[in-house]
Design a protein around this motif. Structure first.
Motif, mmCIF file in Angstrom:
data_model
loop_
_atom_site.group_PDB
_atom_site.id
_atom_site.type_symbol
_atom_site.label_atom_id
_atom_site.label_comp_id
_atom_site.label_asym_id
_atom_site.label_seq_id
_atom_site.Cartn_x
_atom_site.Cartn_y
_atom_site.Cartn_z
ATOM 1 N N PRO A 12 0.820 -1.219 0.000
ATOM 2 C CA PRO A 12 0.000 0.000 0.000
ATOM 3 C C PRO A 12 0.856 1.273 0.000
ATOM 4 O O PRO A 12 0.558 2.232 -0.720
ATOM 5 C CB PRO A 12 -0.831 -0.119 1.281
ATOM 6 C CG PRO A 12 -0.879 -1.580 1.580
ATOM 7 C CD PRO A 12 0.438 -2.120 1.108
ATOM 8 N N ALA A 13 1.934 1.268 0.789
ATOM 9 C CA ALA A 13 2.802 2.449 0.838
ATOM 10 C C ALA A 13 3.497 2.660 -0.511
ATOM 11 O O ALA A 13 3.612 3.800 -0.983
ATOM 12 C CB ALA A 13 3.829 2.305 1.958
ATOM 13 N N GLN A 19 1.535 6.572 -6.805
ATOM 14 C CA GLN A 19 0.476 7.500 -7.177
ATOM 15 C C GLN A 19 0.950 8.944 -7.082
ATOM 16 O O GLN A 19 0.480 9.807 -7.815
ATOM 17 C CB GLN A 19 -0.757 7.294 -6.278
ATOM 18 C CG GLN A 19 -1.509 6.005 -6.565
ATOM 19 C CD GLN A 19 -2.593 5.718 -5.540
ATOM 20 O OE1 GLN A 19 -2.468 6.059 -4.361
ATOM 21 N NE2 GLN A 19 -3.673 5.077 -5.986
ATOM 22 N N ALA A 20 1.906 9.183 -6.180
ATOM 23 C CA ALA A 20 2.459 10.524 -6.016
ATOM 24 C C ALA A 20 3.580 10.809 -7.024
ATOM 25 O O ALA A 20 4.162 11.893 -7.010
ATOM 26 C CB ALA A 20 2.977 10.705 -4.592
ATOM 27 N N GLY A 21 3.909 9.817 -7.867
ATOM 28 C CA GLY A 21 4.898 10.047 -8.917
ATOM 29 C C GLY A 21 6.257 9.432 -8.671
ATOM 30 O O GLY A 21 7.177 9.654 -9.454
ATOM 31 N N ASP A 22 6.425 8.649 -7.603
ATOM 32 C CA ASP A 22 7.712 8.022 -7.308
ATOM 33 C C ASP A 22 7.899 6.804 -8.213
ATOM 34 O O ASP A 22 7.340 5.731 -7.967
ATOM 35 C CB ASP A 22 7.755 7.619 -5.831
ATOM 36 C CG ASP A 22 9.104 7.057 -5.407
ATOM 37 O OD1 ASP A 22 9.855 6.565 -6.274
ATOM 38 O OD2 ASP A 22 9.393 7.083 -4.193
ATOM 39 N N GLN A 23 8.679 6.956 -9.270
ATOM 40 C CA GLN A 23 8.873 5.895 -10.255
ATOM 41 C C GLN A 23 9.618 4.708 -9.671
ATOM 42 O O GLN A 23 9.319 3.557 -10.016
ATOM 43 C CB GLN A 23 9.634 6.475 -11.461
ATOM 44 C CG GLN A 23 9.507 5.664 -12.716
ATOM 45 C CD GLN A 23 8.054 5.468 -13.169
ATOM 46 O OE1 GLN A 23 7.219 6.353 -13.081
ATOM 47 N NE2 GLN A 23 7.758 4.276 -13.632
ATOM 48 N N TYR A 69 -6.836 3.002 -6.618
ATOM 49 C CA TYR A 69 -6.494 2.355 -5.349
ATOM 50 C C TYR A 69 -6.470 3.390 -4.231
ATOM 51 O O TYR A 69 -5.865 4.448 -4.344
ATOM 52 C CB TYR A 69 -5.140 1.640 -5.427
ATOM 53 C CG TYR A 69 -4.738 1.114 -4.080
ATOM 54 C CD1 TYR A 69 -5.447 0.071 -3.492
ATOM 55 C CD2 TYR A 69 -3.712 1.698 -3.360
ATOM 56 C CE1 TYR A 69 -5.123 -0.375 -2.228
ATOM 57 C CE2 TYR A 69 -3.371 1.256 -2.101
ATOM 58 C CZ TYR A 69 -4.092 0.211 -1.531
ATOM 59 O OH TYR A 69 -3.779 -0.218 -0.263
ATOM 60 N N ASP A 70 -7.115 3.057 -3.122
ATOM 61 C CA ASP A 70 -7.138 3.908 -1.929
ATOM 62 C C ASP A 70 -6.239 3.267 -0.884
ATOM 63 O O ASP A 70 -6.545 2.182 -0.371
ATOM 64 C CB ASP A 70 -8.567 4.026 -1.406
ATOM 65 C CG ASP A 70 -8.676 4.957 -0.205
ATOM 66 O OD1 ASP A 70 -7.630 5.369 0.359
ATOM 67 O OD2 ASP A 70 -9.819 5.281 0.168
ATOM 68 N N PRO A 71 -5.109 3.924 -0.537
ATOM 69 C CA PRO A 71 -4.151 3.346 0.421
ATOM 70 C C PRO A 71 -4.736 3.096 1.809
ATOM 71 O O PRO A 71 -4.128 2.392 2.615
ATOM 72 C CB PRO A 71 -3.032 4.390 0.496
ATOM 73 C CG PRO A 71 -3.155 5.180 -0.757
ATOM 74 C CD PRO A 71 -4.607 5.176 -1.114
ATOM 75 N N PRO A 77 -6.786 -7.368 -1.897
ATOM 76 C CA PRO A 77 -8.100 -7.587 -2.522
ATOM 77 C C PRO A 77 -8.284 -6.777 -3.818
ATOM 78 O O PRO A 77 -8.885 -7.265 -4.774
ATOM 79 C CB PRO A 77 -9.097 -7.137 -1.448
ATOM 80 C CG PRO A 77 -8.356 -7.295 -0.168
ATOM 81 C CD PRO A 77 -6.923 -6.984 -0.499
ATOM 82 N N TRP A 78 -7.740 -5.558 -3.837
ATOM 83 C CA TRP A 78 -7.807 -4.724 -5.042
ATOM 84 C C TRP A 78 -7.067 -5.417 -6.190
ATOM 85 O O TRP A 78 -7.581 -5.541 -7.298
ATOM 86 C CB TRP A 78 -7.191 -3.355 -4.720
ATOM 87 C CG TRP A 78 -7.174 -2.365 -5.837
ATOM 88 C CD1 TRP A 78 -8.196 -1.555 -6.235
ATOM 89 C CD2 TRP A 78 -6.072 -2.053 -6.698
ATOM 90 N NE1 TRP A 78 -7.800 -0.764 -7.285
ATOM 91 C CE2 TRP A 78 -6.497 -1.046 -7.591
ATOM 92 C CE3 TRP A 78 -4.772 -2.526 -6.794
ATOM 93 C CZ2 TRP A 78 -5.668 -0.507 -8.564
ATOM 94 C CZ3 TRP A 78 -3.937 -1.994 -7.763
ATOM 95 C CH2 TRP A 78 -4.396 -0.990 -8.637
ATOM 96 N N LEU A 79 -5.861 -5.910 -5.891
ATOM 97 C CA LEU A 79 -5.062 -6.604 -6.894
ATOM 98 C C LEU A 79 -5.738 -7.899 -7.334
ATOM 99 O O LEU A 79 -5.797 -8.204 -8.530
ATOM 100 C CB LEU A 79 -3.661 -6.902 -6.349
ATOM 101 C CG LEU A 79 -2.746 -7.694 -7.280
ATOM 102 C CD1 LEU A 79 -2.426 -6.890 -8.535
ATOM 103 C CD2 LEU A 79 -1.470 -8.096 -6.553
#
Length: 183
Positions: A12-13, A19-23, A69-71, A77-79
């Motif tokens: 999740p982290a 999602q914040a752009g950390d490739q 996806y909501d952290p 379950p999402w995956l």
């Protein structure tokens, strides 16, 4: 190869960072997911080439819908929902392909030559269509007889695609009912 519980706890982290752009976090997440995805798909599919195709499809889907996806919620379950949906899609595609696949040598001359509907069949079809309300009849004629796409039929009739689908569904239900009463 199963991911350890501590590794799964980081997903999740990692997704939130991605999602914040950390490739880098996104790359680490995807690399960690591949063995889990492969293991789950192998439980449903035996064709190794299809397994690999579905893995790629799952990864593309994760990429395309990662913003959903909501952290605050569990990641697995999402995956798993994505994995399950892509595996089912692959089985459906394969089933349709296998069901309709006909080897050329099994075809007879009669099967190769297109058959034109008899005059009786054409008159029967026209009779059924005449029983439909005019809007339903027009949609059936456009989509099934003139082979327009749903979008083309919608534009031609100044309707939304959803309205065309609805009219088509009602028309086909009516035609089934007319045919059932006829037999």
């Amino acid at each position: 190869m199963q991911a350890s519980d501590s590794a799964r706890e980081s997903w999740p982290a990692l997704m939130e960072q991605a999602q914040a752009g950390d490739q880098l976090a996104y790359t680490r997440l995807l690399k960690a997911l591949v063995p889990v995805i492969r293991g789950q798909i192998r439980k449903q599919l035996t064709d190794q080439a299809l397994v690999e195709d579905v893995i790629q499809d799952v990864l593309l889907t994760v990429h395309r819908v990662r913003h959903t996806y909501d952290p605050a919620y569990p990641f697995l379950p999402w995956l798993m929902a994505i994995i399950s949906a892509r595996a089912v899609d692959a089985l459906r595609r394969r089933g349709r392909h296998q069901q309709w696949e006909v080897h050329e040598e099994t075809l007879t001359e009669a099967a190769i030559a297109p058959e034109t509907p008899s005059l009786d069949t054409q008159e029967e079809l026209a009779g059924y269509l005449r029983q439909l309300p005019s809007r339903q009849r027009e949609i059936v004629e456009h989509v099934h007889l003139r082979e327009m796409s749903l979008t083309e039929a919608a534009e031609h009739n100044n309707l939304s695609v959803a309205a065309v689908k609805s009219l088509l569904h009602r028309a086909l239900s009516n035609l089934r009912r007319f045919g059932a009463h006829h037999e």
